[in-house]
Design a protein around this motif. Structure first.
Motif, mmCIF file in Angstrom:
data_model
loop_
_atom_site.group_PDB
_atom_site.id
_atom_site.type_symbol
_atom_site.label_atom_id
_atom_site.label_comp_id
_atom_site.label_asym_id
_atom_site.label_seq_id
_atom_site.Cartn_x
_atom_site.Cartn_y
_atom_site.Cartn_z
ATOM 1 N N TRP A 56 0.832 -1.218 0.000
ATOM 2 C CA TRP A 56 0.000 0.000 0.000
ATOM 3 C C TRP A 56 0.860 1.259 0.000
ATOM 4 O O TRP A 56 0.441 2.285 -0.530
ATOM 5 C CB TRP A 56 -1.042 -0.004 1.098
ATOM 6 N N GLN A 57 2.076 1.180 0.559
ATOM 7 C CA GLN A 57 2.957 2.346 0.518
ATOM 8 C C GLN A 57 3.382 2.651 -0.922
ATOM 9 O O GLN A 57 3.439 3.819 -1.338
ATOM 10 C CB GLN A 57 4.194 2.109 1.382
ATOM 11 N N MET A 58 3.654 1.592 -1.702
ATOM 12 C CA MET A 58 4.010 1.788 -3.103
ATOM 13 C C MET A 58 2.841 2.387 -3.876
ATOM 14 O O MET A 58 3.019 3.308 -4.689
ATOM 15 C CB MET A 58 4.448 0.465 -3.736
ATOM 16 N N ALA A 59 1.642 1.881 -3.612
ATOM 17 C CA ALA A 59 0.453 2.431 -4.262
ATOM 18 C C ALA A 59 0.258 3.894 -3.878
ATOM 19 O O ALA A 59 -0.050 4.741 -4.730
ATOM 20 C CB ALA A 59 -0.780 1.617 -3.881
ATOM 21 N N LEU A 60 0.442 4.202 -2.603
ATOM 22 C CA LEU A 60 0.275 5.574 -2.124
ATOM 23 C C LEU A 60 1.220 6.524 -2.856
ATOM 24 O O LEU A 60 0.812 7.600 -3.311
ATOM 25 C CB LEU A 60 0.539 5.627 -0.620
ATOM 26 N N ASP A 61 2.473 6.120 -2.976
ATOM 27 C CA ASP A 61 3.451 6.983 -3.638
ATOM 28 C C ASP A 61 3.149 7.139 -5.125
ATOM 29 O O ASP A 61 3.327 8.219 -5.690
ATOM 30 C CB ASP A 61 4.860 6.424 -3.426
ATOM 31 N N GLU A 62 2.692 6.059 -5.762
ATOM 32 C CA GLU A 62 2.328 6.155 -7.182
ATOM 33 C C GLU A 62 1.142 7.102 -7.375
ATOM 34 O O GLU A 62 1.138 7.931 -8.302
ATOM 35 C CB GLU A 62 1.983 4.761 -7.724
ATOM 36 N N ILE A 63 0.154 6.987 -6.510
ATOM 37 C CA ILE A 63 -1.039 7.840 -6.627
ATOM 38 C C ILE A 63 -0.667 9.301 -6.427
ATOM 39 O O ILE A 63 -1.061 10.180 -7.209
ATOM 40 C CB ILE A 63 -2.098 7.401 -5.590
ATOM 41 N N ASN A 64 0.100 9.576 -5.394
ATOM 42 C CA ASN A 64 0.460 10.965 -5.100
ATOM 43 C C ASN A 64 1.421 11.544 -6.130
ATOM 44 O O ASN A 64 1.349 12.736 -6.461
ATOM 45 C CB ASN A 64 1.058 11.057 -3.693
ATOM 46 N N ALA A 65 2.309 10.715 -6.672
ATOM 47 C CA ALA A 65 3.243 11.194 -7.697
ATOM 48 C C ALA A 65 2.515 11.575 -8.983
ATOM 49 O O ALA A 65 2.998 12.419 -9.754
ATOM 50 C CB ALA A 65 4.294 10.133 -7.988
ATOM 51 N N SER A 66 1.339 10.964 -9.189
ATOM 52 C CA SER A 66 0.574 11.261 -10.403
ATOM 53 C C SER A 66 -0.452 12.372 -10.172
ATOM 54 O O SER A 66 -1.324 12.592 -11.011
ATOM 55 C CB SER A 66 -0.135 9.997 -10.894
ATOM 56 N N GLY A 67 -0.349 13.048 -9.034
ATOM 57 C CA GLY A 67 -1.254 14.167 -8.775
ATOM 58 C C GLY A 67 -2.304 13.926 -7.730
ATOM 59 O O GLY A 67 -3.135 14.794 -7.458
ATOM 60 N N GLY A 68 -2.292 12.731 -7.123
ATOM 61 C CA GLY A 68 -3.269 12.428 -6.086
ATOM 62 C C GLY A 68 -4.640 12.102 -6.649
ATOM 63 O O GLY A 68 -4.783 11.684 -7.800
ATOM 64 N N VAL A 69 -5.650 12.346 -5.850
ATOM 65 C CA VAL A 69 -7.036 12.058 -6.228
ATOM 66 C C VAL A 69 -7.896 13.286 -5.924
ATOM 67 O O VAL A 69 -7.784 13.863 -4.839
ATOM 68 C CB VAL A 69 -7.585 10.846 -5.452
ATOM 69 N N LEU A 70 -8.723 13.682 -6.869
ATOM 70 C CA LEU A 70 -9.601 14.842 -6.706
ATOM 71 C C LEU A 70 -8.804 16.096 -6.367
ATOM 72 O O LEU A 70 -9.253 16.962 -5.619
ATOM 73 C CB LEU A 70 -10.650 14.571 -5.618
ATOM 74 N N GLY A 71 -7.579 16.155 -6.902
ATOM 75 C CA GLY A 71 -6.735 17.317 -6.674
ATOM 76 C C GLY A 71 -6.057 17.335 -5.318
ATOM 77 O O GLY A 71 -5.410 18.325 -4.959
ATOM 78 N N LYS A 72 -6.185 16.248 -4.537
ATOM 79 C CA LYS A 72 -5.595 16.169 -3.202
ATOM 80 C C LYS A 72 -4.643 14.974 -3.115
ATOM 81 O O LYS A 72 -4.834 13.967 -3.788
ATOM 82 C CB LYS A 72 -6.681 15.992 -2.129
ATOM 83 N N LYS A 73 -3.623 15.101 -2.282
ATOM 84 C CA LYS A 73 -2.764 13.967 -1.978
ATOM 85 C C LYS A 73 -3.475 13.052 -0.973
ATOM 86 O O LYS A 73 -4.266 13.531 -0.146
ATOM 87 C CB LYS A 73 -1.430 14.431 -1.382
ATOM 88 N N LEU A 74 -3.206 11.772 -1.058
ATOM 89 C CA LEU A 74 -3.726 10.837 -0.063
ATOM 90 C C LEU A 74 -2.734 10.717 1.090
ATOM 91 O O LEU A 74 -1.520 10.721 0.883
ATOM 92 C CB LEU A 74 -3.957 9.453 -0.676
ATOM 93 N N GLU A 75 -3.258 10.602 2.290
ATOM 94 C CA GLU A 75 -2.434 10.374 3.481
ATOM 95 C C GLU A 75 -2.999 9.173 4.217
ATOM 96 O O GLU A 75 -4.199 9.130 4.529
ATOM 97 C CB GLU A 75 -2.452 11.597 4.395
ATOM 98 N N VAL A 76 -2.158 8.176 4.488
ATOM 99 C CA VAL A 76 -2.593 6.991 5.231
ATOM 100 C C VAL A 76 -2.065 7.085 6.653
ATOM 101 O O VAL A 76 -0.860 7.217 6.870
ATOM 102 C CB VAL A 76 -2.113 5.690 4.558
ATOM 103 N N VAL A 77 -2.972 7.012 7.617
ATOM 104 C CA VAL A 77 -2.603 6.981 9.032
ATOM 105 C C VAL A 77 -2.833 5.553 9.520
ATOM 106 O O VAL A 77 -3.976 5.078 9.539
ATOM 107 C CB VAL A 77 -3.447 7.978 9.853
ATOM 108 N N SER A 78 -1.757 4.856 9.884
ATOM 109 C CA SER A 78 -1.822 3.421 10.164
ATOM 110 C C SER A 78 -1.708 3.132 11.659
ATOM 111 O O SER A 78 -0.986 3.825 12.378
ATOM 112 C CB SER A 78 -0.698 2.704 9.410
ATOM 113 N N ARG A 79 -2.401 2.079 12.110
ATOM 114 C CA ARG A 79 -2.346 1.636 13.494
ATOM 115 C C ARG A 79 -2.237 0.113 13.558
ATOM 116 O O ARG A 79 -2.763 -0.594 12.696
ATOM 117 C CB ARG A 79 -3.600 2.081 14.256
ATOM 118 N N ASP A 80 -1.578 -0.385 14.598
ATOM 119 C CA ASP A 80 -1.432 -1.819 14.834
ATOM 120 C C ASP A 80 -2.466 -2.275 15.851
ATOM 121 O O ASP A 80 -2.636 -1.634 16.893
ATOM 122 C CB ASP A 80 -0.014 -2.119 15.347
ATOM 123 N N ASP A 81 -3.156 -3.393 15.552
ATOM 124 C CA ASP A 81 -4.185 -3.871 16.484
ATOM 125 C C ASP A 81 -3.759 -5.108 17.267
ATOM 126 O O ASP A 81 -4.556 -5.707 17.992
ATOM 127 C CB ASP A 81 -5.502 -4.152 15.742
#
Length: 406
Positions: A56-81
């Motif tokens: 998912w980190q690779m996907a995140l970087d690819e998405i943001n490098a191409s301009g993000g989504v809806l004109g915004k960058k995506l940010e993933v906030v992760s937690r361990d359960d």
């Protein structure tokens, strides 16, 4: 209490909820990023989930490098359960209230996945279950807020049953971890085998606690039953212990073994030269899948991380790519637009095109089914075929009987 008053109250409450959700989404869209919450059992299941996080980190970087989504960058906030359903709920609550994420994805174990599924329903927030396999996520406990990426237990078992009946073995023994996934896998295997082969017999069952298999006792109990074939749903460290003890005691000699997930590199690679030979398995032979979609993914992953992808890598990558596709279609991270967008959503993946069914919110991602073998001192999959998930899902009529939501 007046029935009309109750109806009006419910309509007002729903309108307030929708307005609040849309307002929250508008606030989030006013920021530079779209915040997405992610929850998983990284410390408890590192073999699968470290590659998953890299995916998912690779996907995140690819998405943001191409301009993000809806004109915004995506940010993933992760937690361990910690592999604990209670911790899953606490992490989800913290992500929603403190971090103010507007949608969630993740989950590995079936019990944590079900906890997050219920959280999504109670808090009316979109949730994409990436990995949990239990059928309940999209059937008995399914809800309008939850979609699921990976094939369900029913789908995986169906892939193997289609091949298992060709073996024409009568006496079967079963071994599986004693929690939701394992119990469901065993029950579905028995049910489907009985339908396909009415004279089948189930002569032994071993269900050790997850992560606590007594391999010696388990293998001996199975051997004492003298089965013609074995159905296995153990994975991770439990699988490794079972395989090694079974090899030592000759359990697998002259017996067919049908095994869920064993062909996934996360579980096959650690066994090295001790890997089982000629088991019928589901898995991911990344090294031998020649499709352009897979090759592009493998090349990009190896270039980034210097290592081969695992099944977890595909799941993590495709999960976040699914969310990005849903956001584009929805035009907003708000719950209601995301629910509507995922209904029938189609996108590409390393395995080829997948779609999310409107009927039960299950994706059509499939899996590879083949035989295990040894090559250059390590386990591989051979003679495999890709089974499209759409080919092993129940009919719409069956889904309506199974799904109590909506």
């Amino acid at each position: 209490m007046n029935i009309n008053f109750l109806r009006i109250s419910r309509v007002v409450a729903l309108a307030i909820g929708l307005t609040a959700g849309l307002a929250g989404a508008t606030d989030a869209m006013a920021q530079d990023t779209i915040k997405i919450g992610e929850i998983n059992s990284y410390r408890a299941q590192p073999a699968f989930l470290e590659p998953y996080r890299q995916g998912w980190q690779m996907a995140l970087d690819e998405i943001n490098a191409s301009g993000g989504v809806l004109g915004k960058k995506l940010e993933v906030v992760s937690r361990d359960d910690n592999g604990n359903p209670g911790d899953s709920i606490r992490a989800a609550q913290e992500l929603v209230t403190r971090e103010q994420v507007l949608l969630l994805f993740g989950g590995f174990l079936s019990n944590t996945g079900l906890a997050l599924t219920d959280f999504a329903k109670q808090h009316q927030i979109f949730f994409l279950a990436a990995e949990p396999l239990t059928d309940k996520i999209v059937w008995e406990d399914g809800n309008r807020y939850t979609y699921r990426l990976r094939p369900s237990t029913y789908m995986f078992v169906s892939m193997l049953v289609n091949e298992a009946v060709k073996l024409k073995k009568k006496r079967w023994a079963l071994v599986y971890p004693n929690y939701e996934y394992g119990q469901s896998a065993a029950a579905t295997f028995k049910q489907q085998m009985k339908l396909a082969q009415p004279d089948v017999e189930f002569v032994a069952e071993q269900a050790p606690p997850l992560g606590k298999v007594d391999a010696g006792a388990t293998v001996q109990a199975l051997a004492d039953a003298k089965p013609d074939a074995i159905f296995n749903a153990l994975f991770a460290a439990d699988l490794a212990k079972f395989v090694r003890e079974g090899n030592t005691r000759g359990l697998f000699e002259g017996r067919e073994v049908v095994s869920l997930l064993t062909g996934e590199p996360e579980y096959l690679d650690p066994l090295q030269a001790e890997a089982p030979i000629n088991w019928l398995v589901t898995g991911y032979p990344w090294y031998a899948v020649s499709s352009a979609d897979n090759q592009r993914f493998v090349d990009a992953y190896r270039k980034r991380y210097g290592t081969a992808p695992r099944m977890g890598s595909v799941v993590g990558y495709t999960a976040l790519m699914s969310i990005a596709a849903g956001l584009r279609k929805a035009g907003s991270p708000a719950t209601e637009p995301m629910i509507a967008a995922f209904s029938g959503l189609c996108l590409g993946s390393p395995f080829g095109p997948i779609c999310y069914r409107a009927q039960d919110h299950q994706s059509t991602m499939g899996a590879f089914v083949g035989r295990t073998a040894l090559k250059d001192g390590k386990g591989v999959m051979t003679k495999f075929v890709y089974v499209d998930g759409a080919a092993v899902q129940p009919s719409d009529a069956e889904v309506r009987k199974l799904r109590h939501a909506d």
